[in-house]
Design a protein around this motif. Structure first.
Motif, PDB file in Angstrom:
ATOM      1  N   THR A 177       0.834  -1.213   0.000  1.00 42.40           N
ATOM      2  CA  THR A 177       0.000   0.000   0.000  1.00 42.40           C
ATOM      3  C   THR A 177       0.862   1.253   0.000  1.00 42.40           C
ATOM      4  OG1 THR A 177      -1.682  -1.211   1.274  1.00 42.40           O
ATOM      5  CG2 THR A 177      -1.899   1.180   1.172  1.00 42.40           C
ATOM      6  N   LEU A 178       1.908   1.252   0.826  1.00 40.32           N
ATOM      7  CA  LEU A 178       2.826   2.390   0.866  1.00 40.32           C
ATOM      8  C   LEU A 178       3.461   2.648  -0.493  1.00 40.32           C
ATOM      9  CD1 LEU A 178       4.822   2.038   4.222  1.00 40.32           C
ATOM     10  CD2 LEU A 178       3.452   3.995   3.499  1.00 40.32           C
ATOM     11  N   THR A 179       3.893   1.589  -1.134  1.00 36.90           N
ATOM     12  CA  THR A 179       4.536   1.723  -2.446  1.00 36.90           C
ATOM     13  C   THR A 179       3.572   2.323  -3.465  1.00 36.90           C
ATOM     14  OG1 THR A 179       5.900  -0.227  -1.969  1.00 36.90           O
ATOM     15  CG2 THR A 179       5.750   0.480  -4.273  1.00 36.90           C
ATOM     16  N   ALA A 180       2.320   1.833  -3.451  1.00 43.37           N
ATOM     17  CA  ALA A 180       1.330   2.317  -4.409  1.00 43.37           C
ATOM     18  C   ALA A 180       1.035   3.801  -4.207  1.00 43.37           C
ATOM     19  CB  ALA A 180       0.044   1.495  -4.271  1.00 43.37           C
ATOM     20  N   PHE A 181       0.817   4.209  -2.962  1.00 43.32           N
ATOM     21  CA  PHE A 181       0.492   5.602  -2.699  1.00 43.32           C
ATOM     22  C   PHE A 181       1.705   6.518  -2.884  1.00 43.32           C
ATOM     23  CE2 PHE A 181      -3.312   3.933  -0.542  1.00 43.32           C
ATOM     24  CZ  PHE A 181      -4.266   4.756  -1.127  1.00 43.32           C
ATOM     25  N   PHE A 182       2.903   5.984  -2.660  1.00 35.84           N
ATOM     26  CA  PHE A 182       4.117   6.770  -2.891  1.00 35.84           C
ATOM     27  C   PHE A 182       4.256   7.104  -4.380  1.00 35.84           C
ATOM     28  CE2 PHE A 182       8.747   6.843  -3.805  1.00 35.84           C
ATOM     29  CZ  PHE A 182       9.059   7.996  -3.104  1.00 35.84           C
ATOM     30  N   ILE A 183       3.994   6.110  -5.220  1.00 37.17           N
ATOM     31  CA  ILE A 183       4.068   6.323  -6.671  1.00 37.17           C
ATOM     32  C   ILE A 183       3.018   7.348  -7.104  1.00 37.17           C
ATOM     33  CG2 ILE A 183       3.706   5.228  -8.922  1.00 37.17           C
ATOM     34  CD1 ILE A 183       4.847   2.642  -7.657  1.00 37.17           C
ATOM     35  N   VAL A 184       1.804   7.215  -6.559  1.00 40.07           N
ATOM     36  CA  VAL A 184       0.724   8.154  -6.886  1.00 40.07           C
ATOM     37  C   VAL A 184       1.096   9.564  -6.444  1.00 40.07           C
ATOM     38  CG1 VAL A 184      -1.644   8.829  -6.294  1.00 40.07           C
ATOM     39  CG2 VAL A 184      -1.130   6.462  -6.904  1.00 40.07           C
ATOM     40  N   TYR A 185       1.649   9.678  -5.229  1.00 48.33           N
ATOM     41  CA  TYR A 185       2.009  10.983  -4.676  1.00 48.33           C
ATOM     42  C   TYR A 185       3.040  11.702  -5.546  1.00 48.33           C
ATOM     43  CZ  TYR A 185       3.763  14.435  -1.322  1.00 48.33           C
ATOM     44  OH  TYR A 185       4.143  15.600  -0.705  1.00 48.33           O
ATOM     45  N   LEU A 186       3.971  10.942  -6.121  1.00 44.78           N
ATOM     46  CA  LEU A 186       5.033  11.538  -6.938  1.00 44.78           C
ATOM     47  C   LEU A 186       4.595  11.844  -8.366  1.00 44.78           C
ATOM     48  CD1 LEU A 186       8.173   9.432  -5.905  1.00 44.78           C
ATOM     49  CD2 LEU A 186       7.547  11.724  -5.144  1.00 44.78           C
ATOM     50  N   THR A 187       3.596  11.125  -8.860  1.00 47.29           N
ATOM     51  CA  THR A 187       3.291  11.209 -10.291  1.00 47.29           C
ATOM     52  C   THR A 187       1.952  11.852 -10.649  1.00 47.29           C
ATOM     53  OG1 THR A 187       2.354   8.955 -10.251  1.00 47.29           O
ATOM     54  CG2 THR A 187       4.703   9.186 -10.790  1.00 47.29           C
ATOM     55  N   ILE A 188       1.002  11.893  -9.716  1.00 49.11           N
ATOM     56  CA  ILE A 188      -0.344  12.356 -10.067  1.00 49.11           C
ATOM     57  C   ILE A 188      -0.743  13.558  -9.212  1.00 49.11           C
ATOM     58  CG2 ILE A 188      -2.791  11.743 -10.248  1.00 49.11           C
ATOM     59  CD1 ILE A 188      -1.978   8.863 -10.616  1.00 49.11           C
ATOM     60  N   GLU A 189      -1.247  14.595  -9.854  1.00 56.44           N
ATOM     61  CA  GLU A 189      -1.780  15.750  -9.144  1.00 56.44           C
ATOM     62  C   GLU A 189      -3.303  15.686  -9.115  1.00 56.44           C
ATOM     63  OE1 GLU A 189      -0.340  19.363 -10.804  1.00 56.44           O
ATOM     64  OE2 GLU A 189       1.782  18.889 -10.462  1.00 56.44           O
ATOM     65  N   ASN A 190      -3.898  16.403  -8.171  1.00 57.90           N
ATOM     66  CA  ASN A 190      -5.360  16.456  -8.036  1.00 57.90           C
ATOM     67  C   ASN A 190      -5.969  15.054  -7.934  1.00 57.90           C
ATOM     68  OD1 ASN A 190      -5.315  19.316  -8.313  1.00 57.90           O
ATOM     69  ND2 ASN A 190      -5.210  19.068 -10.552  1.00 57.90           N
ATOM     70  N   PHE A 191      -5.428  14.280  -7.021  1.00 61.13           N
ATOM     71  CA  PHE A 191      -5.899  12.905  -6.805  1.00 61.13           C
ATOM     72  C   PHE A 191      -7.125  12.958  -5.891  1.00 61.13           C
ATOM     73  CE2 PHE A 191      -5.320   8.416  -5.359  1.00 61.13           C
ATOM     74  CZ  PHE A 191      -5.255   7.839  -6.616  1.00 61.13           C
ATOM     75  N   GLY A 192      -8.325  12.988  -6.461  1.00 61.49           N
ATOM     76  CA  GLY A 192      -9.556  13.180  -5.704  1.00 61.49           C
ATOM     77  C   GLY A 192      -9.988  11.960  -4.922  1.00 61.49           C
ATOM     78  N   ILE A 193     -11.122  12.083  -4.245  1.00 55.58           N
ATOM     79  CA  ILE A 193     -11.633  11.009  -3.393  1.00 55.58           C
ATOM     80  C   ILE A 193     -11.910   9.746  -4.196  1.00 55.58           C
ATOM     81  CG2 ILE A 193     -13.583  10.279  -1.960  1.00 55.58           C
ATOM     82  CD1 ILE A 193     -13.777  13.008  -0.824  1.00 55.58           C
ATOM     83  N   THR A 194     -12.521   9.891  -5.373  1.00 56.37           N
ATOM     84  CA  THR A 194     -12.907   8.717  -6.173  1.00 56.37           C
ATOM     85  C   THR A 194     -11.698   7.859  -6.531  1.00 56.37           C
ATOM     86  OG1 THR A 194     -14.792   9.925  -7.115  1.00 56.37           O
ATOM     87  CG2 THR A 194     -14.064   7.945  -8.273  1.00 56.37           C
ATOM     88  N   LYS A 195     -10.640   8.484  -7.057  1.00 58.10           N
ATOM     89  CA  LYS A 195      -9.432   7.728  -7.412  1.00 58.10           C
ATOM     90  C   LYS A 195      -8.742   7.172  -6.175  1.00 58.10           C
ATOM     91  CE  LYS A 195      -8.515  10.464 -11.589  1.00 58.10           C
ATOM     92  NZ  LYS A 195      -7.575  11.426 -12.228  1.00 58.10           N
ATOM     93  N   PHE A 196      -8.709   7.974  -5.120  1.00 55.34           N
ATOM     94  CA  PHE A 196      -8.064   7.565  -3.873  1.00 55.34           C
ATOM     95  C   PHE A 196      -8.720   6.304  -3.312  1.00 55.34           C
ATOM     96  CE2 PHE A 196      -8.222   7.659   0.777  1.00 55.34           C
ATOM     97  CZ  PHE A 196      -6.886   7.700   1.098  1.00 55.34           C
ATOM     98  N   VAL A 197     -10.056   6.332  -3.212  1.00 54.26           N
ATOM     99  CA  VAL A 197     -10.782   5.193  -2.633  1.00 54.26           C
ATOM    100  C   VAL A 197     -10.705   3.980  -3.563  1.00 54.26           C
ATOM    101  CG1 VAL A 197     -13.013   4.370  -1.777  1.00 54.26           C
ATOM    102  CG2 VAL A 197     -12.316   6.733  -1.361  1.00 54.26           C
ATOM    103  N   SER A 198     -10.765   4.204  -4.861  1.00 55.96           N
ATOM    104  CA  SER A 198     -10.696   3.094  -5.822  1.00 55.96           C
ATOM    105  C   SER A 198      -9.378   2.333  -5.683  1.00 55.96           C
ATOM    106  CB  SER A 198     -10.844   3.612  -7.255  1.00 55.96           C
ATOM    107  OG  SER A 198     -12.108   4.207  -7.440  1.00 55.96           O
ATOM    108  N   LEU A 199      -8.272   3.071  -5.560  1.00 59.92           N
ATOM    109  CA  LEU A 199      -6.961   2.433  -5.387  1.00 59.92           C
ATOM    110  C   LEU A 199      -6.907   1.666  -4.074  1.00 59.92           C
ATOM    111  CD1 LEU A 199      -4.034   1.955  -6.220  1.00 59.92           C
ATOM    112  CD2 LEU A 199      -3.440   4.167  -5.203  1.00 59.92           C
ATOM    113  N   HIS A 200      -7.381   2.312  -3.011  1.00 60.87           N
ATOM    114  CA  HIS A 200      -7.386   1.675  -1.695  1.00 60.87           C
ATOM    115  C   HIS A 200      -8.232   0.401  -1.712  1.00 60.87           C
ATOM    116  CE1 HIS A 200      -6.439   1.534   2.415  1.00 60.87           C
ATOM    117  NE2 HIS A 200      -6.618   2.797   2.739  1.00 60.87           N
ATOM    118  N   LEU A 201      -9.372   0.476  -2.367  1.00 60.69           N
ATOM    119  CA  LEU A 201     -10.288  -0.667  -2.453  1.00 60.69           C
ATOM    120  C   LEU A 201      -9.656  -1.819  -3.228  1.00 60.69           C
ATOM    121  CD1 LEU A 201     -13.142  -1.776  -1.907  1.00 60.69           C
ATOM    122  CD2 LEU A 201     -13.892  -0.659  -4.011  1.00 60.69           C
TER     123      LEU A 201
END
Length: 490
Positions: free
Chosen positions: A145-169
């Motif tokens: 989970t840490l690796t996935a969110f780290f990659i998202v944090y570095l590469t994607i801007e404006n990561f809204g609730i929908t994308k955030f929850v979808s990845l977590h799910l």
């Protein structure tokens, strides 16, 4: 010992997860996400109605019980029902949700459902003594989970609730499928499902659920009402301040809560053997050790409240600093509550536990109104800080009432239990006060001074606790040396 090690690993890992959550969502979205997730969890707990505790107790006593299949079948029905409930509420009472779209609500609801199901799988493995494997799985999931969110944090801007929850799910669904496949959980559920649907199992579950029906309703309604009232009188940003403070404070619980299932399993075994004196010893030892542990960690969190908020959320969360300062002591009260809850369930005194919760519920309503309502409605208008104060005061109050009844059941003195808690907390606060105020090194910057004083606090507490281990830990120094020696020689 393995839980101790993995607990130490999971604390910094979960700290990093909160960093990504807070930074990716921002205060308002973080508050909205946490609000819906919390409401989902509370409604799931209401549907559960104590059946999870009944399942865990039964599985601890007999790991071949047919109730295994029935419990997971019913849990699946509960989780499907939750989606229907929120769909209806969204259409009938849209004001219940703080500006969410239906897609966001259903995604967060399903995330809560998957996390709850995964937790049930974890508990089933704990109950059959698969602790080492379980902790390895938890660590692997956190790393992924840490690796996935780290990659998202570095590469994607404006990561809204929908994308955030979808990845977590997605991540947690994959984890659920993997663990269930490896441990043959789905196979076991399917193989014994028909035989598990029997009168005997339903009667057993009802023995836990029936006394908790009203209690479950009350404990579902109150926390949801508290968060909703905070949003009603303030906004989603205040929800975000409380969410980040709560999540950071709860990191302490990641460590201490790992011991609660082990405590509950041992209690169930001792209760089935009717060993009252050993139950009393186990209860007292567990409470003493976890109180010293959580108390020490909570003081460290309070010392670094400002730095933690700044590191995790940045300047946009700076108003959450006093909220974390208060919430840092929630793990102490919650740990005591978890110990007491495990005792009531494991010794099958569920009705007493339920009655305490029902009778004390008006205290929470009173506190939340006083602290959160605006001044023209006889409140103090404290926002997220008011909700934090409510959590602390209410939890400590109920814990004392629970302990009164437990002390009567096991032959302990309630005054001794309460006196020990007051003594330990006063002891920890005093040492921390002395090290923070009176121990100074002139050439160190403010943060360096605080760090040095906190390390000194830890060393002094450790040495004094070991020296007076009979009082603080309910174990002699000789026994500690023997345990350490045995571990080293293994």
């Amino acid at each position: 010992m393995f839980k101790l090690t993995t607990g130490m690993i999971r604390i910094p890992a979960n700290f990093l997860l909160q960093f990504f959550y807070a930074r990716l969502l921002g205060p308002a979205n973080f508050g909205v996400f946490d609000y819906v997730l919390n409401a989902s969890n509370k409604i799931i707990a209401f549907f559960d109605g104590g059946s999870s505790k009944a399942f865990f107790v039964k599985l601890s006593e007999d790991n071949q019980t047919s109730i295994y299949s029935l419990y997971f079948f019913l849990l699946s029905l509960f989780l499907l029902t939750l989606n229907v409930v929120f769909l209806v509420v969204f259409q009938v009472l849209p004001a219940f949700f703080p500006g969410n779209s239906l897609v966001e609500v259903l995604l967060i609801t399903n995330l809560a459902s998957v996390l709850y199901f995964l937790s049930a799988v974890y508990n089933s493995l704990d109950a059959v003594n698969r602790t080492v494997y379980l902790e390895k799985v938890k660590i692997a999931l956190i790393v992924f989970t840490l690796t996935a969110f780290f990659i998202v944090y570095l590469t994607i801007e404006n990561f809204g609730i929908t994308k955030f929850v979808s990845l977590h799910l997605f991540i947690n669904v994959m984890a659920l499928i993997f663990v269930s496949y490896k441990q043959k959980i789905f196979k076991r559920i399917y193989r014994n499902l028909a035989s598990s649907i029997c009168k005997e199992n339903f009667i057993y579950l009802a023995s836990f659920v029936k006394p908790l029906l009203v209690y479950s309703f009350v404990t579902t309604l109150i926390p949801i009402f508290e968060r909703w009232l905070l949003h009603f009188f303030n906004d989603s940003v205040e929800l975000g301040y409380f969410a980040i403070a709560f999540k950071l404070a709860a990191l302490v619980l990641v460590f201490t809560s790992a011991f609660i299932p082990l405590f509950g399993r041992q209690l169930s075994i001792l209760n089935s053997l009717n060993k009252t004196s050993e139950i009393a010893h186990l209860y007292l030892s567990t409470q003493k050790r976890l109180l010293v542990l959580t108390g020490s960690f909570s003081i460290l969190v309070a010392n670094f409240s400002q730095e933690l908020i700044s590191a995790v959320g940045g300047n946009v969360y700076k108003e959450a600093t006093p909220v974390l300062h208060v919430m840092s002591f929630y793990p102490v009260a919650q740990t005591l509550w978890q110990i007491n809850g495990s005792y009531f369930y494991s010794t099958k005194r569920v009705s007493t536990y339920s009655n305490i919760g029902i009778v004390t519920s008006p205290i929470s309503f009173l506190l939340i109104w006083v602290f959160i309502a605006p001044k023209d409605l006889f409140g103090m208008n404290l926002g997220a800080l008011g909700l934090a104060l409510t959590y602390i005061l209410y939890t400590f109050s109920v814990v004392q009432i629970q302990q009164y009844y437990i002390s009567k059941h096991v032959g302990l003195s309630w005054k001794t239990l309460a006196g020990f808690q007051i003594t330990v907390l006063a002891f920890l606060f005093s040492i921390n006060h002395v090290t923070q105020i009176y121990v100074t090194i002139g050439f160190l910057p403010q943060f360096g001074q605080k760090l040095f004083s906190s390390l000194l606090f830890v060393v002094i507490v450790f040495l004094l606790v070991i020296k007076r281990s009979n009082f603080f830990l309910n174990i002699s120094l000789m026994e500690i040396k023997k345990i350490v020696k045995n571990r080293l020689w293994k």
